[in-house]
Design an enzyme around this catalytic site. Sequence first.
Site, short mmCIF file in Angstrom:
data_model
loop_
_atom_site.label_atom_id
_atom_site.label_comp_id
_atom_site.label_asym_id
_atom_site.label_seq_id
_atom_site.Cartn_x
_atom_site.Cartn_y
_atom_site.Cartn_z
N SER A 57 -6.77 3.03 -3.86
CA SER A 57 -7.13 2.67 -2.48
C SER A 57 -7.88 3.82 -1.80
O SER A 57 -7.73 4.98 -2.18
CB SER A 57 -5.86 2.37 -1.68
N1 SAH Z 1 -1.25 2.28 -5.35
C1 SAH Z 1 -2.34 2.40 -6.29
C2 SAH Z 1 -3.48 1.42 -6.07
C3 SAH Z 1 -3.06 0.06 -6.23
S1 SAH Z 1 -4.23 -1.15 -6.73
C4 SAH Z 1 -2.90 3.81 -6.34
O1 SAH Z 1 -2.44 4.68 -5.60
O2 SAH Z 1 -3.81 4.03 -7.13
C5 SAH Z 1 -3.02 -2.42 -6.96
C6 SAH Z 1 -2.26 -2.30 -8.25
O3 SAH Z 1 -1.29 -3.35 -8.26
C7 SAH Z 1 -3.11 -2.50 -9.49
O4 SAH Z 1 -2.94 -1.41 -10.35
C8 SAH Z 1 -2.56 -3.79 -10.10
O5 SAH Z 1 -2.62 -3.80 -11.50
C9 SAH Z 1 -1.13 -3.78 -9.60
N2 SAH Z 1 -0.43 -5.08 -9.59
C10 SAH Z 1 -0.92 -6.30 -9.25
N3 SAH Z 1 0.06 -7.23 -9.31
C11 SAH Z 1 1.19 -6.58 -9.69
C12 SAH Z 1 2.53 -7.00 -9.93
N4 SAH Z 1 2.92 -8.28 -9.81
N5 SAH Z 1 3.42 -6.06 -10.32
C13 SAH Z 1 3.06 -4.76 -10.45
N6 SAH Z 1 1.81 -4.31 -10.25
C14 SAH Z 1 0.87 -5.21 -9.86
#
Ligand code: SAH
Length: 229
Positions: free
Chosen positions: A65
Amino acid sequence: MNDEEYLAKIKESLISSLIKHKFLKSSRAINAFEKVPREEFVLPQYRSNAYADTPLPILESQTISANHMCAIMIEEDCLDPQVGDRVLEIGAGSGFHAALVAEMVAPEGCENPGHVWTIEIYEKLVEFAKENLDRAGYSGRVTVIHGDGSKGYPPEAPYDRIMVTAAAPDIPDPLKEQLKVGGRLVIPVGTPHLWQELILVIKKGDGSFKAKNLGGVAFVPLRGKYGFK
Ligand code: SAH
């Protein structure tokens, strides 16, 4: 100017800009941004862009993000993590956001350190987040779990704080259940791609919930049982 000096300079100017635009307000959140080396959480080819205020691609078409979004979410009027808190993050991605929260719940040398559990659905990203957190010195304060975080993570529940960093169609019931009384849950809710609203949910003493809309945001979609199909 060498690589390290350049990164230190642009990091300082990013933090000043986040303060000037009131994304960063509290000394605890500013300290977290100062401590965590974001360059260790981006792909090597984006190292010099680590302190630009934009999302950056990681693996599996996901993104780390933008800096201002990470700032908004950790601030006192949003997640507001406290020293000693047990925190669950859904969507580990690069591990950066989890490291910021770890700095706030378990600063080095504190008497009563908290812990962050962060859950990630893509195996490659689980490895990516683990390696990044390890290299940056957070592996003792953050545990990365492979699984569907839309169902929360019952083994370590209940949590003082839950932070969802992917957009959900609605607030998953298991996350509400796994929140302590007085606990705070932050989650983007809306459509799968552009656009959502960032919702802060506080669990009250009688078990009911108070929700507050913190404004428009744009996150990648949450997958899994309570995510988008
Ligand atoms: N917090 C992260 C950015 C998140 S992007 C950082 O600091 O880099 C959102 C993330 O959520 C992605 O990596 C995606 O693969 C994950 N995601 C999506 N659905 C999910 C789920 N049901 N359970 C766990 N992770 C999930």
